[in-house]
Structure formats: C-alpha cells, structure tokens
Design a protein around this motif. Structure first.
Motif, PDB file in Angstrom:
ATOM      1  N   GLY A   1      -6.827   8.980   2.578  1.00  0.00           N
ATOM      2  CA  GLY A   1      -6.626  10.134   3.430  1.00  0.00           C
ATOM      3  C   GLY A   1      -5.385  10.917   3.051  1.00  0.00           C
ATOM      4  N   GLY A   2      -4.430  10.962   3.969  1.00  0.00           N
ATOM      5  CA  GLY A   2      -3.182  11.678   3.707  1.00  0.00           C
ATOM      6  C   GLY A   2      -2.409  11.105   2.541  1.00  0.00           C
ATOM      7  N   GLY A   3      -2.542   9.787   2.290  1.00  0.00           N
ATOM      8  CA  GLY A   3      -1.891   9.195   1.123  1.00  0.00           C
ATOM      9  C   GLY A   3      -2.471   9.735  -0.161  1.00  0.00           C
ATOM     10  N   CYS A   4      -3.797   9.959  -0.166  1.00  0.00           N
ATOM     11  CA  CYS A   4      -4.457  10.584  -1.314  1.00  0.00           C
ATOM     12  C   CYS A   4      -4.000  12.025  -1.463  1.00  0.00           C
ATOM     13  N   GLU A   5      -3.861  12.730  -0.347  1.00  0.00           N
ATOM     14  CA  GLU A   5      -3.441  14.142  -0.399  1.00  0.00           C
ATOM     15  C   GLU A   5      -2.017  14.287  -0.923  1.00  0.00           C
ATOM     16  N   MET A   6      -1.145  13.358  -0.575  1.00  0.00           N
ATOM     17  CA  MET A   6       0.200  13.372  -1.148  1.00  0.00           C
ATOM     18  C   MET A   6       0.128  13.190  -2.668  1.00  0.00           C
ATOM     19  N   THR A   7      -0.770  12.321  -3.105  1.00  0.00           N
ATOM     20  CA  THR A   7      -0.936  12.083  -4.538  1.00  0.00           C
ATOM     21  C   THR A   7      -1.482  13.326  -5.238  1.00  0.00           C
ATOM     22  N   LEU A   8      -2.478  13.964  -4.607  1.00  0.00           N
ATOM     23  CA  LEU A   8      -3.075  15.168  -5.183  1.00  0.00           C
ATOM     24  C   LEU A   8      -2.062  16.305  -5.295  1.00  0.00           C
ATOM     25  N   GLY A   9      -1.042  16.304  -4.429  1.00  0.00           N
ATOM     26  CA  GLY A   9      -0.073  17.388  -4.436  1.00  0.00           C
ATOM     27  C   GLY A   9       0.955  17.315  -5.550  1.00  0.00           C
ATOM     28  N   ALA A  10       1.052  16.177  -6.230  1.00  0.00           N
ATOM     29  CA  ALA A  10       2.087  16.016  -7.258  1.00  0.00           C
ATOM     30  C   ALA A  10       1.713  16.728  -8.555  1.00  0.00           C
ATOM     31  N   ASN A  11       2.734  16.997  -9.380  1.00  0.00           N
ATOM     32  CA  ASN A  11       2.498  17.618 -10.690  1.00  0.00           C
ATOM     33  C   ASN A  11       1.902  16.636 -11.682  1.00  0.00           C
ATOM     34  N   ALA A  12       2.190  15.343 -11.507  1.00  0.00           N
ATOM     35  CA  ALA A  12       1.640  14.306 -12.374  1.00  0.00           C
ATOM     36  C   ALA A  12       1.610  13.012 -11.579  1.00  0.00           C
TER      37      ALA A  12
ATOM     38  N   ASN B   1       0.829  -1.203   0.000  1.00  0.00           N
ATOM     39  CA  ASN B   1       0.000   0.000   0.000  1.00  0.00           C
ATOM     40  C   ASN B   1       0.862   1.252   0.000  1.00  0.00           C
ATOM     41  N   PHE B   2       0.496   2.222  -0.826  1.00  0.00           N
ATOM     42  CA  PHE B   2       1.230   3.486  -0.909  1.00  0.00           C
ATOM     43  C   PHE B   2       1.233   4.204   0.430  1.00  0.00           C
ATOM     44  N   SER B   3       0.051   4.414   0.992  1.00  0.00           N
ATOM     45  CA  SER B   3      -0.055   5.002   2.328  1.00  0.00           C
ATOM     46  C   SER B   3      -1.499   4.948   2.789  1.00  0.00           C
ATOM     47  N   VAL B   4      -1.699   4.562   4.063  1.00  0.00           N
ATOM     48  CA  VAL B   4      -3.053   4.520   4.615  1.00  0.00           C
ATOM     49  C   VAL B   4      -3.443   5.856   5.225  1.00  0.00           C
ATOM     50  N   GLY B   5      -2.559   6.863   5.109  1.00  0.00           N
ATOM     51  CA  GLY B   5      -2.908   8.202   5.571  1.00  0.00           C
ATOM     52  C   GLY B   5      -2.161   8.612   6.819  1.00  0.00           C
ATOM     53  N   ALA B   6      -2.697   9.634   7.497  1.00  0.00           N
ATOM     54  CA  ALA B   6      -2.048  10.170   8.686  1.00  0.00           C
ATOM     55  C   ALA B   6      -2.094   9.152   9.824  1.00  0.00           C
ATOM     56  N   ASN B   7      -1.201   9.356  10.779  1.00  0.00           N
ATOM     57  CA  ASN B   7      -1.128   8.471  11.942  1.00  0.00           C
ATOM     58  C   ASN B   7      -2.265   8.826  12.911  1.00  0.00           C
ATOM     59  N   LEU B   8      -3.407   8.118  12.771  1.00  0.00           N
ATOM     60  CA  LEU B   8      -4.591   8.434  13.575  1.00  0.00           C
ATOM     61  C   LEU B   8      -4.360   8.221  15.066  1.00  0.00           C
TER      62      LEU B   8
END
Length: 800
Positions: A592-603, A539-546
């Motif tokens: 979650g945060g893993g999606c946000e890291m993805t959204l932040g990229a240029n591509a 998994n790329f990332s499950v998000g922030a450390n809840l």
C-alpha cells in the motif's frame, strides 16, 4: 588473480541440489546440474519411441527435478525467467563438462559410501583452480577429503546450505585440515555478499553446529512429553512464538522436515558421539520409528504428528494419539500461562515470565531451555570456537529469535547458572570460570567490541563484524540522529548521505511519518548530497494507518481525511522531485503506502526478499498516495507504441485490481513496482550500505530529478468503457461482487484520466486529484468500512 564464480556445477538434483542451483540462478550465476542415468524407460517414453540411449531419457532425473522448481511453493526462484540459467545433464555423459565450473558442489544422498564414490569419479574432471565442496549436513569432511587427489584437497571443504536455500540464511562452512585458508575466506565472502548468507564456521564434527544443537533441543522436548504428561498441542504452544521461535514449534517442524529425515539425522549422530554426556537424548523414541514404518512422514505423506482433511465444512485438523497411533480432533492447548503471555509484546519480558513461572508451562519451558543451556555450553570448543557461533547458527538455521546463550543472558547469567548447578546439570569449566569472575552476562563489550567466551576459561573472542552492516542504534548513540519524531528519524549515514528511517509499529505511515518525509527532503536539499529511505525492521512499511482512517471515517471527519490524503500525495511527490537523489531501500513487506513511498523514489535498491504491492483494493479503496499515477506512468513508459495505451491500462488495472504482490524484487520489476534499472541486494544486512552507495553514485553523476507535472497520455472514455464491459461480465459471472465492480470503476476512471476524450493528455496533478476523490468516495461506503474492519481484526480481506 582474484577468483570469480562465473558458473557452478551441482552434483545431485534432489530437492536440495535443485534448490541450490535455483539460488545461484537468483544471484545471476548459471549452473550445470547432473544426476544419475535412469535404468528403465517410463511408459510415456516408450510410447514416444525413446530408448535408454535417448538424451531426454538419460537426463530425465535432473530435467524433472529442475522442472519441479517452477511449481514448488514457496518458490525457490525469484522469477521463473531465471530457470533458463540452469542446464541439466547426467554423470556419465556430462562429467567432463565439470571443467567449465568455478565451483562444484556435491549434493548426493547423505551416505558416506555414495559420496565417496561420486567424489572419486568426478575429481579428475574438476578444473585446476575450481573449488570443490560437499553440502553434507553432518558427515565427516576429513573422511571425504581422504580419498581426493592431493592437489584437490586444498580446494575442498564443506558448505552446508540449509533448506530451502533461498529462504534460510544459515551457511555453515566446514574446512578440513587441508583446506587452503584463501579458499575458505573466498567461499565465506562470496556466500555472504553474492548469495546473501549468514556465515558460521563449524568444526568437522557430527551434524556440525545448528543440527547438533537444534536436534538436541527437539529431542529433549519430545522426551519432556512423557516426563510432564504433555500433549502435542501443549508442546507446540510452548515452543513457538511464546519463546521467540517459529510457529512451526516442535511437532509442526518435524512434519515439515519429514519424520524420515528427522530419524536419519538422529540415527546418524548417535553412534558418532560416544563421549557426549547427552548422547541418550538422541535415541529416537519407538513411536517415531513406528510412525515412519507406517508411512506417517509428515507433510510429504499427508500425515505425521498432524494431518489435515478437506471436508464439506472446510478444512479439519487432527492430531496423532501417540499411544494408539490413531488420529483425534486437534485440541486447543489449555495453558493459562501461555495465554497470558500473549499480551506481553517484549520477548525478553515474556521469556522471564514464562521460564520462571510456577505452573505447568513454566516448569516445562524451564526444563527445555535449561537442557539447551547446558548442552550448548558443553559443546563449545568441540563444534565451534565461541559462544556467538552457536547462537548465530540456531537463529539463522531454525529461525529462532534468540540463541541459547542470548536467552541465558536475558534470564540472568548468574541466576540461571546457580539453578543449573542446583539441579546438577553438566556445565563446563568456562562457565564456572565466568561465574567466579563475577560476570553478569555471557556476552560482553570491551573497547567497543562485542565478545563471547571460548572453551578456554577466561578467554573471550571478538564476535565477527561486517563493515557493510549498519546499526542505527549505534548511530543514535554516537550523536548521528539529526531529527526525530514518534514515527520516523533522520540519520547521518556518512559521506554526505542522509537516512530517513520509519519506526512506528509495523512502520505504518501516519502524520508523523509524512511530516518527516517533508522535513527530510528540505534538510537533504540544504545540507546533504543524497537521501536514502530505509530501515532495519523486518518490514519496510505495511502502508497507511488503516485504523486511524477507519475511525476518522466513522466519526465523519472528512476534511481531516482529505488533508491526510493530500499530505500523503504531497510527500510521495516531494520524494520524486527532491533536489537531491532519493533512493528507497524496501525489504520484507512494502504494501500500500509503503509501495507508494517506494514508487516515489528516483531509484530503488531493494532487498531481494521484498514483497511489494498496491493492496488497497482488498480494503475496499484504491491507492491514493500516487500509486495509481506512478504505476500507470511506468507501464506507459515501456510501451513501444505510445499510440496504443490499452496494454498499459490493462496491466495497471489488473495489477491494482487484483491486489498483486510481488514475491521478490525480480518479480517486482515484472509487475512494474521497480524499474528495469533498479537493483536488489541478496544480503538483507547490506541493504542500507548498498542503497547509500547507489545514492552517492547518482549524486556524483549529477542526477537531475524528473520534471514536475509532465503530460500523461490516457485512454479517457475508451478506458472507462473497456473496464465497464469487463467488470459487468465478471459480476454477471459471479467472479466479482457489486462492491468490487464499484471499486473497479473508480480505478478505471483514475487510469483513464477521468471523463475525457481518448488520446487526451492529463497532468500528474489531475491524476492525483482523481485518486483523492475516488478514495474519499469509497471510504464513505459502508461495505468499504466493513472490509477495513475485517482486515484489522482477521488480517484477511472480506469480499462483500
């Protein structure tokens, strides 16, 4: 001239045939699916005035099979839009259209006579350059090839997809003695690169590799029940995750596959292996035959070894009493060794503990593993050329973590071999030669190349490698790790591309990861052409450390939480506005945060099997790492009329408010998590290399990152009022709770740009500030903390 596959034809539209067509559609390749012509009208066809001559009737079987793909779960297709790539027809009216196909795949009933009839009938209509293959799961390809015209034989081979084709990686390729090596190489390369498959070359023997070894393991396990007086539940407890195999274990897998299919495979192989020393293992127990006779086929019939019933109290599960053929309540397996082993995270350590245990589970696990060791060793040279091919086949075909030879090495080659000899288990000459040579393992590395034995004593073969597969451990071992902290690393991916790898547990994003994101951007700007954010984890990332956030909130450390949220926002913004191109390469879960890291990229270059979404709503909060901002920006960007912001507001609100998760990269584009121009890789193993290529392409085209703090048009108070009306009605109707409504209104204020007049524009900083404030307010709510605690304990959202 290099071959191309622009269109395929699939002969047979059953579950497997339609699934294969769906997976070619996933790869963007159109197909023609043919099946037989019905001999009778259905009542609804008669009522509609149709006749047996009507095309709708004549194509009905293939049409219905392809239509069923839309409702099948898990979905065989990345996006239902892709179903438009599949055409249907029938064997009588459309056989001449086979000339349109570059590859024709036969997927009719697993019966040699039927297959030969179909092959003979279609052979004259196959194009002069087209590839022809059979998807048989174990019948003789030589026997099929024998009835083909001489000019077609070099283009004929076996191509065994595992079911379901979208999800199962294994692709067994079986050449005949007449198959052109160039055709064989092309099919292997195409299936690997375009279809994302793991290729294993099999010999033309009954059931090939995975089914031969896997079904033997299953049959041996079933026979073990009587020998050691074990229950169905105990067998499944021992043969699942405890030993590195799927949760379906043994009997749940049989129910999933279907008892009739299981019976057919076993009956098919028994008469074809007269010299197999374990032949009697394949004799199907009488109880299984009785189950099939009674219609207890597994999930397809609603009952098999297990069955589920819906009651007023909820779902109840039952297990079949194999003596009485009656169901009893499902019991929990009472195996202390298995219970204790659950605390051992490392699979190798767990296997050693269990296989050499002295209790009931230890005896059983040793017996089932040792049977697999002996059988696999004896088959080398018969079903394939080298040991690694058996391991790859069962791992890719049955989702085992380790194959039999890998487990043998984990337990100790010499120790296991000695015990097998003591027990009188059959072992071939190559094992004896390897033991006498003083070898400590079956796998070895020579001159940097991994090798495994062949059937010829003392002779090893190189394990096939793929130049497009990155191994980050090798990069580290060769001094290409640039920086490292407990949460992430920077790696030299070559050609001026820097890699950012997450490696915390589940790749949860904490302060170490955020620090490394900032370091990566600064380092990349100074010394590199581009930055790729990727990892080789499941998994790329499950998000922030809840857990960390919940503990900080319970202790009232609000300033610390505020700093963490700001750091997260700063990190994703830094990725977006970095001075070199940034490409993210998510795979598996990117939540979650893993999606946000993805959204932040240029591509983005995603794995096709990427499950991405902003799921914070289920935890009682809203995305606060730029997720609300960037998803809204993307939805605004695709509006044809920027004066009407309501469609973008509604879509963003609904996507975040219902915690939608895309179930493929293609669906992620539809939801806005990926841009229309983003791309994906069907071969997960090639993802890092594909992302690197994309990053270099952006760098060489002089890509410029987005301008910071652009003006964003928002609905303002009109958006807040719209959401308030919708949420009020939903709460009154019992569709959402009061706390859901509160979270929804916080989300609405963010997407509306705050309490501002309609038509106002706000900055990125304004929206990030709104995200942060809402997150902090919600994290201070008792019901939010209850939701987070429930997620951490059960993995399921609590709707309070």
């Amino acid at each position: 001239m290099r071959r191309q596959i622009r269109k395929v034809a699939v002969l047979g539209s059953g579950v497997m045939g339609s699934g294969i067509a769906a997976h070619f559609a996933n790869a963007g390749i159109p197909s023609l699916v043919l099946d037989i012509v019905p001999r009778e009208l259905m009542a609804k066809e008669e009522a509609a005035g149709l006749t047996l001559a009507s095309p709708r009737v004549r194509n009905r079987i293939a049409t219905d099979s392809v239509a069923a793909l839309r409702k099948t779960r898990p979905s065989p297709i990345y996006s239902t839009d892709m179903l438009s790539l599949i055409e249907v027809g029938n064997f009588e009216d459309d056989v001449e259209r086979l000339k349109e196909a570059d590859w024709v795949i036969e997927v009719v009933k697993e019966d040699m006579k039927i297959k030969q009839i179909v092959l003979q009938n279609v052979a004259p209509h196959i194009g002069p350059e087209a590839i022809f293959s059979s998807n048989t799961s174990g019948l003789s390809l030589a026997e099929m090839s024998s009835i083909l015209p001489d000019d077609l034989k070099p283009r004929f081979l076996g191509t065994h997809f595992f079911n379901p084709p979208r999800y199962m990686k294994l692709f067994e390729v079986i050449p005949t003695g007449d198959t052109d090596p160039a055709v064989l190489d092309f099919v292997c390369e195409f299936a690997r690169d375009r279809l994302g498959k793991g290729i294993v070359l099999a010999k033309d023997t009954p059931n090939f590799i995975a089914n031969r070894v896997g079904v033997h393991a299953m049959m041996a396990t079933i026979r073990l029940m009587d020998e050691l007086d074990l229950t169905i539940e105990e067998i499944d407890a021992m043969t699942g995750p405890a030993i590195g195999r799927p949760k379906t274990a043994t009997f749940k897998l049989a129910d999933l596959v279907g008892l009739d299919t299981f019976l057919h495979v076993a009956d098919n192989i028994y008469p074809l292996i007269p010299d197999d020393e374990a032949r009697d293992t394949f004799k199907v127990p009488d109880v299984v035959r009785k189950m099939v006779e009674k219609g207890l086929l597994g999930r397809k019939s609603g009952a098999g070894f297990y069955k589920m019933e819906k009651t007023a109290e909820g779902k109840k599960f039952f297990t079949l009493d194999l003596d009485k053929l009656e169901y009893r309540e499902k019991a929990k397996a009472k195996l202390p060794e298995i219970a204790a082993a659950k605390s051992i995270e490392d699979l190798n350590t767990r296997l050693k503990t269990l296989a050499f245990g002295k209790g009931k589970a230890g005896q059983a696990i040793w017996k089932l593993l040792s049977a697999s060791f002996s059988y696999s060793a004896m088959r080398l040279g018969e079903i394939c050329d080298q040991a690694a091919e058996i391991d790859l086949a069962v791992c890719w075909g049955f989702n085992w973590d380790l194959g039999p030879f890998q487990v043998w090495d984990v337990l100790g080659f010499r120790k296991v071999t000695e015990r097998l000899r003591e027990e009188g288990q059959p072992l071939p000459a190559w094992v004896d030669a390897l033991y006498e040579s003083g070898a400590e393992t079956i796998y070895r590395t020579k001159d940097g190349v991994v090798q495994t034995p062949t059937a010829a004593p003392g002779v090893f073969a190189d394990v096939p490698t793929d130049e497009r597969v990155f191994d980050f451990d090798i990069l580290r071992a060769t001094g290409r790790e640039v920086k490292r902290n407990p949460g992430a690393s920077l790696l030299d991916l070559g050609d001026g591309v820097l890699g950012l790898e997450f490696h915390s547990k589940m790749n949860a994003i904490g302060q170490d990861t955020l620090n490394m994101v900032m370091t990566a951007c600064t380092e990349a700007e100074k010394n590199w052409q581009a930055l790729v954010v990727t990892n080789l984890s499941e998994n790329f990332s499950v998000g922030a450390n809840l857990m960390m956030l919940m503990m900080e909130a319970m202790e009232g450390n609000w300033e610390d939480i505020n700093m963490i949220v700001r750091a997260f926002q700063t990190a994703t913004s830094r990725l977006e506005h970095c001075g070199v191109p940034v490409v993210t390469a998510p795979a598996g879960l990117a939540l979650g945060g893993g999606c946000e890291m993805t959204l932040g990229a240029n591509a983005v270059r995603a794995a096709a099997e990427t499950y991405i979404g902003l799921v914070e709503f289920g935890a009682g909060v809203i995305p606060a790492g730029g997720g609300c901002l960037r998803l809204y920006q993307r939805n605004v960007a695709v509006l044809l009329d920027k004066r009407d912001l309501q469609p973008a507001f509604r879509k963003t609100f609904e996507t975040i408010g219902t915690a939608k998760v895309a179930t493929s990269a293609a669906e992620a584009v539809e939801l806005g998590f990926l841009r229309a121009g983003d791309s994906w890789s069907l071969n997960r193993d090639h993802l890092a290399a594909d992302a690197k290529d994309l990053a270099l392409a952006l760098a060489t085209s002089h890509y410029v990152s987005p301008v910071e703090d652009q003006a964003i048009p928002v609905m303002g108070t009109a958006g807040i009022a719209l959401a308030e009306s919708v949420l009020f009605n939903m709460e009154q109707g019992g569709y959402v709770s009061a706390h859901d409504r509160k979270i929804g209104m916080e989300l609405a204020r963010i997407l509306s740009g705050g309490v501002v007049p309609p038509g106002t524009t706000v900055t990125e900083k304004d929206m990030l500030e709104l995200e942060r404030e809402s997150f902090m307010r919600l994290l201070g709510e008792r019901k939010t903390l209850e939701r987070i605690e429930s997620l951490l304990k059960t993995g399921k959202p609590l709707r309070n």
